[in-house]
Design an enzyme around this catalytic site. Sequence first.
Site, mmCIF file in Angstrom:
data_model
loop_
_atom_site.group_PDB
_atom_site.id
_atom_site.type_symbol
_atom_site.label_atom_id
_atom_site.label_comp_id
_atom_site.label_asym_id
_atom_site.label_seq_id
_atom_site.Cartn_x
_atom_site.Cartn_y
_atom_site.Cartn_z
ATOM 1 N N ASP A 69 17.224 -12.099 1.796
ATOM 2 C CA ASP A 69 18.364 -12.427 0.920
ATOM 3 C C ASP A 69 17.958 -12.605 -0.541
ATOM 4 O OD1 ASP A 69 20.770 -12.728 2.704
ATOM 5 O OD2 ASP A 69 19.375 -14.041 3.757
ATOM 6 N N ARG A 94 15.354 -18.947 3.080
ATOM 7 C CA ARG A 94 15.445 -18.709 1.634
ATOM 8 C C ARG A 94 14.636 -19.731 0.824
ATOM 9 N NH1 ARG A 94 20.966 -16.828 -0.740
ATOM 10 N NH2 ARG A 94 19.379 -16.049 -2.186
ATOM 11 N N HIS A 171 29.904 -20.611 -0.198
ATOM 12 C CA HIS A 171 29.505 -21.276 -1.432
ATOM 13 C C HIS A 171 30.751 -21.597 -2.252
ATOM 14 C CE1 HIS A 171 25.351 -19.222 -1.165
ATOM 15 N NE2 HIS A 171 25.110 -20.509 -1.214
ATOM 16 N N CYS A 258 26.303 -13.705 -7.226
ATOM 17 C CA CYS A 258 25.000 -14.006 -6.576
ATOM 18 C C CYS A 258 23.890 -13.068 -7.008
ATOM 19 C CB CYS A 258 25.083 -13.903 -5.066
ATOM 20 S SG CYS A 258 26.671 -13.956 -4.337
HETATM 21 C C1 CIR Z 1 23.131 -16.028 2.199
HETATM 22 O O1 CIR Z 1 23.842 -16.298 3.191
HETATM 23 O O2 CIR Z 1 22.412 -16.851 1.659
HETATM 24 C C2 CIR Z 1 23.177 -14.613 1.672
HETATM 25 N N1 CIR Z 1 23.315 -13.694 2.756
HETATM 26 C C3 CIR Z 1 24.312 -14.450 0.701
HETATM 27 C C4 CIR Z 1 24.153 -15.298 -0.505
HETATM 28 C C5 CIR Z 1 25.298 -15.191 -1.416
HETATM 29 N N2 CIR Z 1 25.077 -15.976 -2.570
HETATM 30 C C6 CIR Z 1 26.034 -16.543 -3.270
HETATM 31 O O3 CIR Z 1 27.201 -16.540 -2.894
HETATM 32 N N3 CIR Z 1 25.659 -17.210 -4.355
#
Ligand code: CIR
Length: 266
Positions: A69, A94, A171, A258
């Site tokens: 990610d 992450r 988020h 993101c």
């Molecule tokens: C996650 O679930 O962390 C990633 N697949 C997607 C992150 C998306 N980030 C965001 O909305 N700031």
Amino acid sequence: MPHRKGLSWLFTHAITRAPSDSVANGIRAVDTGNPSGAAFRAEHEAYVQALKAAGLTVDVLPALEDYPDSCFVEDPAFCLPEGAILLRPGADSRKGEAGEIRAALANRFAKVIEIPRNGHVDGGDVLMLDDEILIGLSARTDREGAMAFATLLGDWGYNARVAETPDGVLHFKTACSTLGEGVILATKPMIDSGFFGDRKVVAVPEGEDYAANVIRVNDVVLVPEGYPNTLRAIENAGFKAVVLPTHEARKVDGGLSCLSLRFALA
Ligand code: CIR
């Protein structure tokens, strides 16, 4: 206290990271199929070009196969004109991403610090407005992390407020964005939450919640492809929109915000 007019939408620089092939293993709430690394990189290239066309100098970091990610660079850090803050992402897979982006931040900022104390904060939960920074509690951002971050922002002279992200929203910024000039774009549950007080809010039309995640960059708003009613609402509110494909990012719950850290350097 006003921070600075344009703090949340006038930028000079961005940091992005190319999607890896391992993005096929990225975290998602609902499986709609794996994203393809190659297709995602093509969408990402269009995104980088759009940021450049909006006037930004863009650092594109190399893909990190160890972190599926990691192209979602907004989550492990937060940037302000005074410096960059390394956050503590809430998802186990992450956690290492903050360390991986430190050198790129140090390349642009004299000051790079770590969020103090304990707890977790994902940058996707942090909505910067010109006069206030909202930190949404979510499955990724806990109260301990949010309070530590709010205290740090207060020490730097910013107003920070902690808010509850509505249930079922990954988020805080999955469901709202700044359109700049004091205007917010938000889904109905976010509007109903009352977070935004008497600010001007453009509502995301029914059935297009994914399109709540847009980014205002200088003169334009970048909007995901395939959400005509939201596009029209943004344009009708007087903003100039640029539409970008986000089909691969969406498969792993990613959106336009993101994919970059955006900031203004003197
Ligand atoms: C996650 O679930 O962390 C990633 N697949 C997607 C992150 C998306 N980030 C965001 O909305 N700031």
